[in-house]
Design a protein around this motif. Structure first.
Motif, PDB file in Angstrom:
ATOM      1  N   PRO A  38      14.494  22.110  22.837  1.00 38.58           N
ATOM      2  CA  PRO A  38      15.946  22.271  23.016  1.00 38.58           C
ATOM      3  C   PRO A  38      16.737  21.052  22.563  1.00 38.58           C
ATOM      4  O   PRO A  38      17.851  21.178  22.070  1.00 38.58           O
ATOM      5  CB  PRO A  38      16.101  22.499  24.520  1.00 38.58           C
ATOM      6  N   SER A  39      16.132  19.868  22.682  1.00 41.71           N
ATOM      7  CA  SER A  39      16.829  18.652  22.240  1.00 41.71           C
ATOM      8  C   SER A  39      17.061  18.677  20.736  1.00 41.71           C
ATOM      9  O   SER A  39      18.134  18.318  20.256  1.00 41.71           O
ATOM     10  CB  SER A  39      16.016  17.411  22.613  1.00 41.71           C
ATOM     11  N   GLN A  40      16.057  19.090  19.973  1.00 44.34           N
ATOM     12  CA  GLN A  40      16.209  19.189  18.526  1.00 44.34           C
ATOM     13  C   GLN A  40      17.300  20.187  18.179  1.00 44.34           C
ATOM     14  O   GLN A  40      18.111  19.946  17.285  1.00 44.34           O
ATOM     15  CB  GLN A  40      14.891  19.624  17.880  1.00 44.34           C
ATOM     16  N   GLY A  41      17.330  21.314  18.876  1.00 45.97           N
ATOM     17  CA  GLY A  41      18.365  22.311  18.637  1.00 45.97           C
ATOM     18  C   GLY A  41      19.750  21.745  18.866  1.00 45.97           C
ATOM     19  O   GLY A  41      20.685  22.012  18.112  1.00 45.97           O
ATOM     20  N   THR A  42      19.894  20.945  19.910  1.00 43.50           N
ATOM     21  CA  THR A  42      21.188  20.332  20.204  1.00 43.50           C
ATOM     22  C   THR A  42      21.610  19.391  19.084  1.00 43.50           C
ATOM     23  O   THR A  42      22.751  19.413  18.639  1.00 43.50           O
ATOM     24  CB  THR A  42      21.116  19.560  21.546  1.00 43.50           C
TER      25      THR A  42
END
Length: 94
Positions: A38-42
């Protein structure tokens, strides 16, 4: 009289495309390893929990699972990135 849902009622979602996928290939998936997804997506402006994307992922998974599990090398009809990921997965599982 037309069939189906009226245009002004049906929700539409535009898939812009050309967005990097987040793919995790690990022998064991743990909360620690999954935390970066999810961090990469953000960072890239991708909603990792977008319901439209989740539903599309399910459709793609049904089409791809037989290629992942096939005893022989299947013919791939996906984009080059997806084909490469399937081949890499098949190499890792052997």
């Amino acid at each position: 009289m037309s069939r189906g849902t009226a245009e002004d009622v049906a929700p539409h979602r535009v898939m812009e495309g050309n967005r990097p996928p987040n793919v995790l290939l690990a022998e064991v998936l743990t909360p620690y390893r999954e935390a970066g997804h999810p961090s990469q997506g953000t960072i890239w402006g991708i909603d990792s929990f977008d319901q439209w994307g989740v539903e599309l992922g399910k459709v793609l998974a049904v089409a791809i699972i037989s290629e992942l599990e096939s005893a022989t090398e299947p013919e791939f009809g996906h984009n080059s990135s997806t084909n490469a990921l399937i081949r890499h997965y098949r190499t890792l599982k052997d």
